[in-house]
Design an enzyme around this catalytic site. Structure first.
Site, PDB file in Angstrom:
ATOM      1  N   SER A   1      -2.130  28.492  13.147  1.00 29.74           N
ATOM      2  CA  SER A   1      -2.933  27.783  14.102  1.00 29.74           C
ATOM      3  C   SER A   1      -3.921  28.949  15.419  1.00 29.74           C
ATOM      4  O   SER A   1      -2.880  29.614  15.686  1.00 29.74           O
ATOM      5  CB  SER A   1      -2.833  26.540  14.058  1.00 29.74           C
ATOM      6  OG  SER A   1      -2.557  25.210  13.282  1.00 29.74           O
TER       7      SER A   1
ATOM      8  N   GLU B   1       3.399  25.281   0.927  1.00 29.35           N
ATOM      9  CA  GLU B   1       3.689  24.111   1.581  1.00 29.35           C
ATOM     10  C   GLU B   1       3.521  22.592   1.474  1.00 29.35           C
ATOM     11  O   GLU B   1       3.941  21.798   2.238  1.00 29.35           O
ATOM     12  CB  GLU B   1       2.892  24.525   3.215  1.00 29.35           C
ATOM     13  CG  GLU B   1       3.083  23.448   4.481  1.00 29.35           C
ATOM     14  CD  GLU B   1       2.467  24.401   5.167  1.00 29.35           C
ATOM     15  OE1 GLU B   1       1.394  25.607   5.240  1.00 29.35           O
ATOM     16  OE2 GLU B   1       2.856  24.146   6.973  1.00 29.35           O
TER      17      GLU B   1
HETATM   18  C1  LIG Z   1       4.969  19.713  14.555  1.00 28.22           C
HETATM   19  C2  LIG Z   1       4.128  20.613  14.155  1.00 28.22           C
HETATM   20  C3  LIG Z   1       4.271  21.787  13.654  1.00 28.22           C
HETATM   21  C4  LIG Z   1       3.185  23.054  13.126  1.00 28.22           C
HETATM   22  N1  LIG Z   1       4.116  24.258  12.998  1.00 28.22           N
HETATM   23  C5  LIG Z   1       3.298  25.732  12.672  1.00 28.22           C
HETATM   24  C6  LIG Z   1       3.233  26.364  12.069  1.00 28.22           C
HETATM   25  O1  LIG Z   1       4.999  26.464  12.307  1.00 28.22           O
HETATM   26  N2  LIG Z   1       2.517  27.599  12.667  1.00 28.22           N
HETATM   27  C7  LIG Z   1       0.613  27.342  12.500  1.00 28.22           C
HETATM   28  O2  LIG Z   1       0.018  28.265  12.706  1.00 28.22           O
HETATM   29  N3  LIG Z   1      -0.074  25.485  12.518  1.00 28.22           N
HETATM   30  C8  LIG Z   1       1.555  24.975  12.568  1.00 28.22           C
HETATM   31  N4  LIG Z   1       0.802  23.758  12.984  1.00 28.22           N
HETATM   32  C9  LIG Z   1      -0.526  23.458  12.887  1.00 28.22           C
HETATM   33  C10 LIG Z   1      -1.015  22.946  12.139  1.00 28.22           C
HETATM   34  O3  LIG Z   1      -1.609  23.834  10.395  1.00 28.22           O
HETATM   35  C11 LIG Z   1      -2.442  22.128  13.217  1.00 28.22           C
HETATM   36  O4  LIG Z   1      -2.491  21.335  13.436  1.00 28.22           O
HETATM   37  C12 LIG Z   1      -2.935  21.471  12.213  1.00 28.22           C
HETATM   38  O5  LIG Z   1      -3.561  21.924  11.309  1.00 28.22           O
HETATM   39  C13 LIG Z   1      -4.080  20.017  12.886  1.00 28.22           C
HETATM   40  O6  LIG Z   1      -4.591  21.354  13.750  1.00 28.22           O
HETATM   41  P1  LIG Z   1      -4.829  20.681  14.598  1.00 28.22           P
HETATM   42  O7  LIG Z   1      -3.214  20.517  15.830  1.00 28.22           O
HETATM   43  O8  LIG Z   1      -5.658  21.355  15.396  1.00 28.22           O
HETATM   44  O9  LIG Z   1      -5.929  19.403  14.530  1.00 28.22           O
HETATM   45  P2  LIG Z   1      -7.379  18.990  14.557  1.00 28.22           P
HETATM   46  O10 LIG Z   1      -7.767  20.413  13.364  1.00 28.22           O
HETATM   47  O11 LIG Z   1      -8.625  19.439  15.523  1.00 28.22           O
HETATM   48  O12 LIG Z   1      -7.427  17.662  13.888  1.00 28.22           O
HETATM   49  C14 LIG Z   1      -7.489  16.681  14.683  1.00 28.22           C
HETATM   50  C15 LIG Z   1      -7.700  15.411  14.072  1.00 28.22           C
HETATM   51  O13 LIG Z   1      -9.306  15.477  13.683  1.00 28.22           O
HETATM   52  C16 LIG Z   1      -8.854  15.661  12.102  1.00 28.22           C
HETATM   53  N5  LIG Z   1     -10.416  16.288  11.710  1.00 28.22           N
HETATM   54  C17 LIG Z   1     -10.586  17.962  11.526  1.00 28.22           C
HETATM   55  N6  LIG Z   1     -11.374  18.164  10.957  1.00 28.22           N
HETATM   56  C18 LIG Z   1     -11.726  17.447   9.696  1.00 28.22           C
HETATM   57  C19 LIG Z   1     -12.530  16.919   9.175  1.00 28.22           C
HETATM   58  N7  LIG Z   1     -12.828  18.490   8.384  1.00 28.22           N
HETATM   59  N8  LIG Z   1     -12.217  15.728   8.241  1.00 28.22           N
HETATM   60  C20 LIG Z   1     -11.150  14.870   8.590  1.00 28.22           C
HETATM   61  N9  LIG Z   1     -10.775  14.305   9.931  1.00 28.22           N
HETATM   62  C21 LIG Z   1     -11.075  15.671  10.939  1.00 28.22           C
HETATM   63  C22 LIG Z   1      -7.566  15.710  11.896  1.00 28.22           C
HETATM   64  O14 LIG Z   1      -7.147  15.178  10.439  1.00 28.22           O
HETATM   65  C23 LIG Z   1      -6.858  15.113  13.129  1.00 28.22           C
HETATM   66  O15 LIG Z   1      -6.987  13.788  12.794  1.00 28.22           O
HETATM   67  C24 LIG Z   1       1.847  22.214  13.392  1.00 28.22           C
HETATM   68  C25 LIG Z   1       2.149  21.096  13.914  1.00 28.22           C
HETATM   69  C26 LIG Z   1       2.879  20.384  13.670  1.00 28.22           C
HETATM   70  C27 LIG Z   1       1.858  18.810  14.711  1.00 28.22           C
END
Ligand SMILES: Cc1cc2nc3c(=O)[nH]c(=O)nc-3n(C[C@H](O)[C@H](O)[C@H](O)COP(=O)(O)OP(=O)(O)OC[C@H]3O[C@@H](n4cnc5c(N)ncnc54)[C@H](O)[C@@H]3O)c2cc1C
Lengths: 392, 352
Positions: free
Chosen positions: A133, A250
């Site tokens: 991410s 995963e």
């Molecule tokens: C506890 C925790 C551990 C994590 N560990 C890791 C890690 O080890 N390595 C790593 O790389 N990442 C990690 N992550 C990150 C995680 O992979 C991302 O948080 C996740 O992919 C969502 O991305 P974002 O947080 O940027 O949310 P966003 O992508 O900005 O999304 C925000 C909201 O919009 C919705 N949304 C976005 N796009 C769409 C769509 N096309 N259709 C419908 N809804 C949508 C999402 O579902 C969400 O509800 C971790 C996250 C958490 C919370």
């Protein structure tokens, strides 16, 4: 060979269970006795526990013996997990490596990579974090901007950019990361999967406190970080496919074994029985939610055995992994939400000297629908790839 | 551990699926709604294939198979909303009669019982079985049945009775789903109708309720699958705002949610069938999980299907309502999801 349906474990599997149970009884630390793995002390305590498991070949039972495992099958692994959770043994600090990277490395890694990386992963001498991410690329993973520039002179790649939310990134030794090697190519094609030593010059780690205040994840900054060619996993430009294999682990069979939820659901019923004596009216209002959560865990157990059998019979797990991820994450929430409702006004008590496993578990469960690809994204996958609905 | 159907079971299931796709179209369903009958050419075909007699012991002309074999086929029956009483006859009556026939405590097997078993295997007997937990409720399939199996409670002692259709008038009771053929029999227990009594009947009644939960659960799986398939296909075809409605995420997520519930309900129902065949110690719990999960899956599939079809789904002309109505009826029969959750929780507490 036409085998009938059979949900009994074999005698050999039961013997394996007995052996695992006996070993865990003699070695596992008392439940919740280690400090949180999201602290420096806790990290080391968990590492030591995994080293102890490794010494007796219990840390990666399903791996080949050559890499420190016991070469057992997926059903035996599920049996081991049942015993692990039954013993209330510690959370696995090595989980990113053992459950996510390892299956991908077995599929895509060279022999030299496997020999170099798998044994120290199994012993927790080297702990891995996942660098996918970025601040501007979460759900839209193919939109990552961190770059890898070719250096023919040095025989490798020079990484630059920023990763974020890397679980255990504050303390990990290694990182598996996705970087853009070809900015001209179509978004999904120009990516490459790298294995990165966090001690390489140019890597900066900034811990990020999580919702509970502890440093569960971190931001990673890369400034001209050199990575040699033999640290590319899979082919250059094929990082998306390699990453999707990791994502399958995963969401699918590997990361969350059913025993985790079966144990929590059983403890929920214990809690319900206790609260029935203390506050029967409140308990009665929660009865349906308690039964629902228990059933969700049981359905997860059965679905896992169903899927594991399919895999053993030569089948594969495709978009069903997305359905699986929705189910396990929602089950975890349902169990913990029901527990907090049973506890009522006591549920908020937290802090020094208060053991609050349900609240801790709830905070953890809340992240489930977000990480490993949000549940909204998984619903898109189910709709498009299981039911053939058009991409929007 | 090998949690899968055998190749043979899958082949038989596929063969039955093909036959039903031809012989139980929605036109056939509409004909059955207008003029319901238990004894159709389709029923004869199913008997010929061995489906109707699947659970009848081999000694009485059947295949002597168990619920694991049966649920795979009943799921297919649900997929086409089969109007004939396969669940009642093959899922409930035949295993109950087989228990009576196998029970040697009375010496020779009761000729009435062996007669009915033979009749079921040949497709000549359609049965209905009363839910002992709801003794005064109308009984599915009783209207038009050849055989009624009924339970009475005589001052705390359960009795199992069997009645030939001619022996008692059955008043039809209207259901939203007319192919359910609910009926209220007017009958008096008598020594002539008595089949068994005492503690062994208690056990039979309990097992019948568990079987019903699982077999009805299997029918609900098929119904849910049919509704989701119809809905996904409609969502690909129907255009609004210049695009297929299935490309809108609000629609996708509704359908995906139903699909996830169905995916997880399947192994739960199959596992419960296995547990009942094995008489596993947790079979009754497994049956409750199966019925609760299958009911929730079908109810959600029904809700989503109607919503995604829009007004066309609300018409008599659209086939959807045939599946909706069966699902709504079955979700409440032999214990609703909520009933089974309550039953499960008290069993979990007893074990503590
Ligand atoms: C506890 C925790 C551990 C994590 N560990 C890791 C890690 O080890 N390595 C790593 O790389 N990442 C990690 N992550 C990150 C995680 O992979 C991302 O948080 C996740 O992919 C969502 O991305 P974002 O947080 O940027 O949310 P966003 O992508 O900005 O999304 C925000 C909201 O919009 C919705 N949304 C976005 N796009 C769409 C769509 N096309 N259709 C419908 N809804 C949508 C999402 O579902 C969400 O509800 C971790 C996250 C958490 C919370």
């Amino acid at each position: 060979m036409d085998r009938p349906m059979d949900l009994h474990y074999s005698d050999a599997q039961e013997a394996f269970r007995a052996e695992a149970r006996a070993w865990l009884a003699g070695h596992a630390p008392a439940p919740r006795s280690l400090p949180s793995l999201d602290t420096a002390d806790g990290f080391e305590a968990h590492r030591a526990w995994e080293a102890e498991m490794y010494a007796d070949r219990w840390s990666v039972v399903s791996w080949p013996e050559a890499f420190g495992g016991r070469g057992v099958g997926i059903i035996e692994w599920l049996v081991f997990e049942e015993e692990y959770w039954r013993a209330q043994a510690p959370l696995r600090v090595s989980q990113n490596g053992v459950f996510l990277l390892a299956p991908t490395m077995f599929e895509f890694g060279t022999d030299a990579q496997k020999a170099r990386f798998l044994p120290p992963m199994a012993s927790a001498a080297e702990i891995w974090c996942q660098g996918w991410s970025e601040p501007d690329a979460g759900s839209d993973l193919a939109g990552i901007r961190s770059r890898a520039r070719r250096s023919d002179a040095e025989g490798g790649w020079v990484l630059s950019g920023q990763k974020t939310w890397a679980s255990r990134g504050a303390f990990a030794e290694w990182c598996f990361g996705l970087f853009r090697t070809d900015p001209e190519a179509e978004r999904h094609r120009g990516l490459t999967y790298f294995l990165i030593d966090m001690a390489t010059p140019g890597v900066t780690v900034r811990p990020i406190p999580q919702i509970d205040g502890e440093t569960g994840f971190a931001e990673l900054f890369f400034e001209d970080v050199f990575v040699a060619d033999d640290l590319v996993l899979g082919q250059v430009g094929h990082g998306w496919n390699v990453a999707m294999a990791t994502a399958g682990s995963e969401r699918g069979l590997s990361l969350r074994s059913p025993a985790r939820y079966s144990r929590a659901a059983d403890r929920l019923v214990d809690l319900y029985a206790d609260r029935l004596a203390v506050d029967p009216a409140r308990a009665a209002r929660s009865a349906d939610a308690v039964a629902r959560a228990w059933m969700d865990a049981e359905a997860y157990r059965l679905n896992t055995l169903w899927t594991a059998t399919r895999v053993l019979d030569g089948g594969s797990v495709g978009p069903e992994a997305s359905a699986n991820k929705i189910h396990w994450s929602e089950t975890d929430l349902a169990i913990h939400r029901a527990a907090l409702d049973l506890l009522g006004p006591e549920a908020e008590l937290h802090g020094d000297g208060v053991d609050a496993p349900w609240l801790d578990g709830y905070l953890f469960a809340l992240a489930g629908p977000i990480y490993a690809g949000t549940n909204e994204i998984q619903r898109n996958v189910v709709a498009e790839r299981m039911l053939g609905l058009p991409r929007g | 551990m090998h949690f899968a159907f055998s190749d043979q079971q899958l082949e038989f299931r596929d063969a039955v699926r093909q036959v039903l796709a031809k012989e139980c179209t929605t036109d056939d369903l509409r004909a059955a709604v207008d003029a319901p009958s238990a004894r159709t050419p389709r029923w004869a075909t199913l008997a010929e294939l061995g489906v109707v007699g699947l659970t009848v012991p081999e000694a009485h002309g059947g295949f002597g198979l168990g619920l694991v074999d049966l649920v795979a086929l009943v799921e297919e029956a649900g997929r086409v909303a089969l109007p004939e009483p396969l669940v009642e006859t093959t899922g409930l009556a035949a295993p109950l009669l087989a228990e009576l026939a196998a029970d040697g405590s009375d010496g020779e097997a009761d000729p009435r019982v062996t007669g009915w078993l033979g009749g079921i295997a040949k497709g000549g007997v359609a049965a209905a079985v009363g839910d002992a937990g709801r003794p005064t409720a109308p009984i599915a399939g009783a209207d038009g049945a050849d055989l009624l199996l009924l339970v009475t409670d005589v001052s705390g002692r359960l009795e199992l009775h069997g009645l030939d259709a001619g022996a008692c008038p059955v008043t039809p009771v209207a259901s939203l789903d007319p192919t359910r053929r609910l009926g209220a029999p007017a009958w008096e227990p008598s020594p002539a109708t008595l089949l068994a009594y005492g503690p062994r009947v208690d056990a039979m009644v309990d097992r019948t309720a568990d079987r019903a939960a699982v077999v009805v659960g299997a029918e609900l799986l098929g119904l849910a699958d049919a509704m989701i398939t119809m809905t996904a296909s409609y969502a690909r075809d129907r255009q609004q705002f210049g695009k297929p409605i299935g490309s809108f995420q609000a629609v996708k997520h509704l359908v995906a949610g139903a699909q996830v519930l169905l995916e997880f309900a399947r192994p739960v129902v199959y596992g419960a069938a296995w547990a009942l065949d094995e008489r596993a110690p947790d079979a009754t719990r497994a049956a409750s999980v199966a019925k609760a999960y299958a009911s929730e899956a079908a109810l959600e599939a029904a809700r989503v299907a109607l919503q995604v079809h829009g007004a066309i789904g609300y018409t008599w002309e659209c086939d959807l309502h045939l599946f909706l109505k069966r699902s709504w009826a079955l979700a409440e029969s032999w214990g609703s999801a909520g009933d089974h959750r309550a039953r499960l929780l008290s069993s979990l507490l007893d074990g503590r």
